[in-house]
Scaffold this active site. Structure first.
Site, PDB file in Angstrom:
ATOM      1  N   TYR A 145       0.858  -1.184   0.000  1.00  0.00           N
ATOM      2  CA  TYR A 145       0.000   0.000   0.000  1.00  0.00           C
ATOM      3  C   TYR A 145       0.894   1.234   0.000  1.00  0.00           C
ATOM      4  O   TYR A 145       1.864   1.286   0.748  1.00  0.00           O
ATOM      5  CB  TYR A 145      -0.895  -0.004   1.242  1.00  0.00           C
ATOM      6  CG  TYR A 145      -1.740   1.239   1.416  1.00  0.00           C
ATOM      7  CD1 TYR A 145      -2.791   1.519   0.557  1.00  0.00           C
ATOM      8  CD2 TYR A 145      -1.493   2.124   2.465  1.00  0.00           C
ATOM      9  CE1 TYR A 145      -3.572   2.655   0.725  1.00  0.00           C
ATOM     10  CE2 TYR A 145      -2.277   3.268   2.643  1.00  0.00           C
ATOM     11  CZ  TYR A 145      -3.312   3.526   1.771  1.00  0.00           C
ATOM     12  OH  TYR A 145      -4.082   4.645   1.937  1.00  0.00           O
ATOM     13  N   ASP A 240       9.384   2.630  -0.922  1.00  0.00           N
ATOM     14  CA  ASP A 240       8.421   3.335  -0.094  1.00  0.00           C
ATOM     15  C   ASP A 240       8.733   2.976   1.357  1.00  0.00           C
ATOM     16  O   ASP A 240       8.352   1.909   1.847  1.00  0.00           O
ATOM     17  CB  ASP A 240       6.990   2.943  -0.476  1.00  0.00           C
ATOM     18  CG  ASP A 240       5.963   3.663   0.385  1.00  0.00           C
ATOM     19  OD1 ASP A 240       6.377   4.403   1.299  1.00  0.00           O
ATOM     20  OD2 ASP A 240       4.758   3.478   0.144  1.00  0.00           O
ATOM     21  N   LYS A 268       5.090   9.031   8.440  1.00  0.00           N
ATOM     22  CA  LYS A 268       4.987   8.494   9.810  1.00  0.00           C
ATOM     23  C   LYS A 268       6.064   9.054  10.757  1.00  0.00           C
ATOM     24  O   LYS A 268       5.975  10.201  11.168  1.00  0.00           O
ATOM     25  CB  LYS A 268       4.978   6.966   9.755  1.00  0.00           C
ATOM     26  CG  LYS A 268       3.816   6.460   8.863  1.00  0.00           C
ATOM     27  CD  LYS A 268       3.527   5.010   9.010  1.00  0.00           C
ATOM     28  CE  LYS A 268       2.545   4.474   7.996  1.00  0.00           C
ATOM     29  NZ  LYS A 268       1.150   4.466   8.369  1.00  0.00           N
TER      30      LYS A 268
END
Ligand SMILES: Cc1ncc(COP(=O)(O)O)c(C=O)c1O
Length: 432
Positions: A145, A240, A268
């Site tokens: 994702y 990623d 994050k």
């Protein structure tokens, strides 16, 4: 449940005004058929809900809170910045300071552009890869994702996997057609795609260690293979590291596996609990971004000083020598305890961990890719989640997610978790 009466009432009200009552689907607890819990505050390794219940917590706001909730040094810097101003839309020195620190942690990074979320980071990285190579196609891996950008909403993990959604209406067919999907950990599939489309592929994007279909490590040689095939074909390798960056090691998965991608995306932890993302890479590629280059990307609140202070203070805390050793020790303790429980109870479950990320899969098979995760017993997962939350342990409410270990967890917290895991598995065993 009466223990969470106020949460239930709050959720009913939220549903009136917010689609599904939540601002991000993964929070909805759909897969475990419960109402989400409304949080009042966090402290260290614990969350407290609006009913006054306390939870030992492994979600960490889906990754950012590696220091635990409300770390004093971050709060202090935020309070200072608050007095100076929350946003200026003009450069501040803290932006350069954090960018410099990131280049210190990541040898593959010369320059960093800050954005406001992981989604923005991957969207921008994809645009840059396309602009830089002059090619359109992107390869992504099944179950990974990368946020909700159009190009990457195909066969994605996290909330889409949880809700069983393969793609999304609203993404045009033409956009979806430019995204080619291969299974994770499958060299042959990627080789076939490059054989067919090599000269059209701008780049391949992946979670180098996956978290959004649960934690899966790359097989030996897999990342090296991706590095080589992208290099040979003039395509960019995009890691990623929104989840793995600053978490698996100071230099993310790329340091752990000693692979240098062309572009990296972050999120994050980089924002220390504030909304931040970033994309980064070698000077030659990053200078292709406006105002130096033709690829346009901008943001009113990008590099926001509050967010930068929280991120910088968090990254500075991660610079301390033993931090990752400490996280690894905590991970090893938890892994040993849970694996012992599984063995003692002869329970059909499989535990995967890389550093401070782990997933307990409800299957008796090894888990290597998305297909393996889809074959897990999702009802058993839901039952396990309920047993754990009723013992005050708050886990991600989906089989397709990673659990996170924070530095705030003590030995006794870990023992508590291992004991709760035993009780939960033992109870489920009786019902199998
Ligand atoms: C690997 C990865 N990339 C991108 C994203 C998207 O980040 P955000 O939710 O901040 O947009 C996520 C979010 O979970 C992620 O885990």
């Amino acid at each position: 449940m009466s223990k969470r009466k106020k949460s239930t009432t709050a959720f009913k009200k939220a549903n009136k005004f917010i689609p599904g009552g939540v601002n991000s689907p993964a929070r909805a607890f759909s897969a475990v058929e419960m109402d989400p819990i409304f949080i009042e505050k966090g402290e260290g390794a614990y969350l407290y809900d609006i009913d006054g219940n306390q939870y030992l917590e492994y979600v960490n706001s889906w990754g950012p809170m590696i220091l635990g909730y409300n770390p004093p040094q971050v709060i202090e810097e935020l309070e200072k910045q608050l007095q100076l101003g929350t946003s200026f839309g003009a450069p501040t020195e803290v932006e350069t300071e954090i960018a410099e620190l990131i280049t210190e942690f990541y040898p593959a990074v010369d320059k960093v552009r800050m954005v406001n979320s992981g989604t923005e980071a991957t969207m921008s990285a994809i645009r840059l890869a396309r602009g830089y190579t002059g090619r359109d196609k992107i390869v992504k891996l099944e179950g990974c994702y990368h946020g909700h950008g159009d190009s990457l909403l195909v066969d994605a993990g996290s909330g889409l996997a949880t809700l069983g959604i393969k793609g999304s209406p609203g993404v045009t067919e033409n956009t979806a057609r430019e995204t080619i999907v291969a299974p994770y950990n499958d060299q042959k599939a990627v080789a076939e795609i490059f054989n067919k489309y090599g000269s059209e592929i701008a780049g391949i994007i992946l979670e180098p260690v996956t978290g959004n279909m649960g934690v899966i490590a790359p097989q030996r040689g897999y990342l090296e293979f991706l590095r080589e095939i992208t290099y040979k074909n003039g395509s960019l390798l995009i890691f990623d590291e929104v989840m793995t960056g600053f978490r698996l090691s100071r230099g993310g998965a790329q340091e752990l596996y000693a692979i240098e991608p062309d572009l990296s995306t972050f999120g994050k932890i980089i924002g220390g609990g504030m909304p931040v993302g970033a994309y980064a890479g070698k000077k030659e590629i990053m200078d292709y971004v406006a105002p130096l280059g033709p690829v346009y990307q901008a943001g009113t609140l990008s590099g926001n000083p509050m967010a930068m202070q929280a991120g910088l203070t968090t990254l500075k805390a991660l610079k301390k020598e033993d931090v990752y050793l400490e996280l690894e020790k905590k991970g090893q303790k938890l892994e040993a305890g849970i694996k012992k429980n599984i063995e003692e109870l002869n329970f059909p479950a499989y535990f995967n961990r890389v550093g401070s990320m782990f997933t307990l899969f409800f299957t008796d098979k090894e888990v290597q890719n998305y297909q393996d995760v889809k074959e897990c017993d999702l009802d058993l997962f839901a039952a396990y989640f309920k047993e754990m939350i009723n013992q005050g342990i708050y886990l991600p409410p989906s089989q397709f997610e990673a659990n996170f270990i924070s530095l705030a967890l003590t030995d006794s917290d870990l023992d508590k978790t291992i004991t709760a895991n035993y009780k939960a598995l033992n109870k489920l065993k009786a019902e199998l």
